[in-house]
Each structure stands twice: as C-alpha cells, then as structure tokens.
Design a protein around this motif. Structure first.
Motif, mmCIF file in Angstrom:
data_model
loop_
_atom_site.group_PDB
_atom_site.id
_atom_site.type_symbol
_atom_site.label_atom_id
_atom_site.label_comp_id
_atom_site.label_asym_id
_atom_site.label_seq_id
_atom_site.Cartn_x
_atom_site.Cartn_y
_atom_site.Cartn_z
ATOM 1 N N SER A 145 -6.376 3.554 5.917
ATOM 2 C CA SER A 145 -5.361 3.868 5.495
ATOM 3 C C SER A 145 -4.695 5.105 5.956
ATOM 4 C CB SER A 145 -5.195 3.856 3.896
ATOM 5 O OG SER A 145 -4.112 4.287 3.000
ATOM 6 N N ARG A 199 -8.925 7.757 -2.936
ATOM 7 C CA ARG A 199 -10.117 6.939 -2.308
ATOM 8 C C ARG A 199 -11.214 7.005 -3.459
ATOM 9 N NH1 ARG A 199 -8.591 9.617 2.700
ATOM 10 N NH2 ARG A 199 -10.195 11.238 1.977
ATOM 11 N N ASP A 250 -11.897 4.257 6.495
ATOM 12 C CA ASP A 250 -10.589 4.535 5.855
ATOM 13 C C ASP A 250 -9.428 4.203 7.085
ATOM 14 O OD1 ASP A 250 -8.185 5.553 4.886
ATOM 15 O OD2 ASP A 250 -8.839 7.838 4.686
ATOM 16 N N PRO A 262 -2.438 4.463 -2.850
ATOM 17 C CA PRO A 262 -3.773 3.917 -3.256
ATOM 18 C C PRO A 262 -4.542 3.507 -1.772
ATOM 19 C CG PRO A 262 -2.216 2.688 -4.742
ATOM 20 C CD PRO A 262 -1.369 3.758 -3.691
ATOM 21 N N PHE A 263 -5.688 3.175 -1.763
ATOM 22 C CA PHE A 263 -6.473 2.864 -0.682
ATOM 23 C C PHE A 263 -6.829 1.347 -1.173
ATOM 24 C CE2 PHE A 263 -10.733 2.625 1.483
ATOM 25 C CZ PHE A 263 -10.360 2.698 2.704
ATOM 26 N N TYR A 264 -6.158 0.088 -0.438
ATOM 27 C CA TYR A 264 -6.737 -1.124 -0.910
ATOM 28 C C TYR A 264 -7.483 -1.814 0.251
ATOM 29 C CZ TYR A 264 -3.369 -1.000 -4.773
ATOM 30 O OH TYR A 264 -2.711 -0.720 -5.882
ATOM 31 N N ASN A 265 -8.606 -2.344 -0.091
ATOM 32 C CA ASN A 265 -9.294 -3.229 1.018
ATOM 33 C C ASN A 265 -9.347 -2.377 2.346
ATOM 34 O OD1 ASN A 265 -9.804 -5.206 -0.898
ATOM 35 N ND2 ASN A 265 -8.112 -6.030 -0.540
ATOM 36 N N THR A 281 -3.039 10.690 -1.143
ATOM 37 C CA THR A 281 -3.823 9.450 -1.045
ATOM 38 C C THR A 281 -4.989 9.535 -1.973
ATOM 39 O OG1 THR A 281 -5.322 10.484 0.758
ATOM 40 C CG2 THR A 281 -3.409 9.260 1.370
ATOM 41 N N SER A 306 -1.650 -1.214 1.171
ATOM 42 C CA SER A 306 -0.921 -2.424 0.746
ATOM 43 C C SER A 306 -0.199 -3.057 1.549
ATOM 44 C CB SER A 306 -0.486 -2.231 -0.693
ATOM 45 O OG SER A 306 0.911 -1.679 -0.527
ATOM 46 N N GLN A 307 0.007 -4.552 1.300
ATOM 47 C CA GLN A 307 0.688 -5.261 2.246
ATOM 48 C C GLN A 307 2.432 -4.636 2.038
ATOM 49 O OE1 GLN A 307 0.342 -9.337 1.263
ATOM 50 N NE2 GLN A 307 0.785 -8.926 -1.041
#
Length: 116
Positions: free
Chosen positions: A56, A41, A54, A2-5, A39, A9-10
């Motif tokens: 990511s 988005r 993007d 997933p695409f987070y912020n 991926t 993800s951390q």
C-alpha cells in the motif's frame, strides 16, 4: 488510508485510475501542493516480520509524489491491532508509543500547513 489485504482499497485504486484518465498519465495534478498521507497498519511496518508485505504505502508514494508530484509528507501508524489481537500483547506498549508519535507528527504537520 487503511491497509486492506496487503494493499489499498479497490475504491481508491478506481479513483486514481479515473483521475489519471481525466487528467492524462503525465499530468502532475498535485504539483507542489502540500499533501499528507496518513497510513495505518496492523503489523507490516519497518522492522516487522511482514514488512515486505506492505504493498500500500509504496504504491501511494508512487502515485502522490512521483506521478502527481505532490509535496508529500507521510505519517505512518503501525501496530493498530495489537490492543485486541491475541499473541500481540507484548507489542501493546510499543503500539501506544507509535500512536502517540503519529498524533504528534500529525499535529505538527497540520499546524505547518495551516500557517503556510
């Protein structure tokens, strides 16, 4: 993935750091291995106004293909929030088409890996 912020993800970043720390920064841990990156988005893909946001997908390509030398296939699913987001109603048909394409590509790639 997933695409987070605007990025990954951390948790994934931490995992990458742990693998690099254990294997060494120049060890191609996936060299030649068929690897599929899927991926998703909500509206940051090619041709969208926020395409450059993007952070990511380029990072993931860099790690998996360039650093770890995976035989990488990327399947991208775009406009995932169009069905539920006000103002994106005009993109719903395109979102459905992109979903179908991603599923077809995933089936094709998965079948190819399974028979290899």
């Amino acid at each position: 993935m997933p695409f987070y912020n605007f990025g990954v993800s951390q948790h994934f970043k931490t995992w990458v750091d742990l693998v690099i720390a254990a294997a060494g920064p120049t060890t191609p841990v996936l060299k030649g291995k068929p690897t599929v990156l899927v991926t998703v988005r909500g509206g940051y893909g090619p041709g969208t106004p926020r395409e450059a946001w993007d952070h990511s997908t380029p990072y993931l390509r860099r790690i998996l293909a360039d650093v770890w030398e995976a035989d990488l296939t990327v399947i991208e699913r775009e406009l995932t929030i169009a069905a539920t987001t006000p103002g994106m109603e005009s993109l719903r048909d395109l979102a459905a088409e992109l979903r179908s394409r991603a599923l077809e590509e995933a089936d094709k790639v998965g079948a190819g890996i399974a028979t290899a």
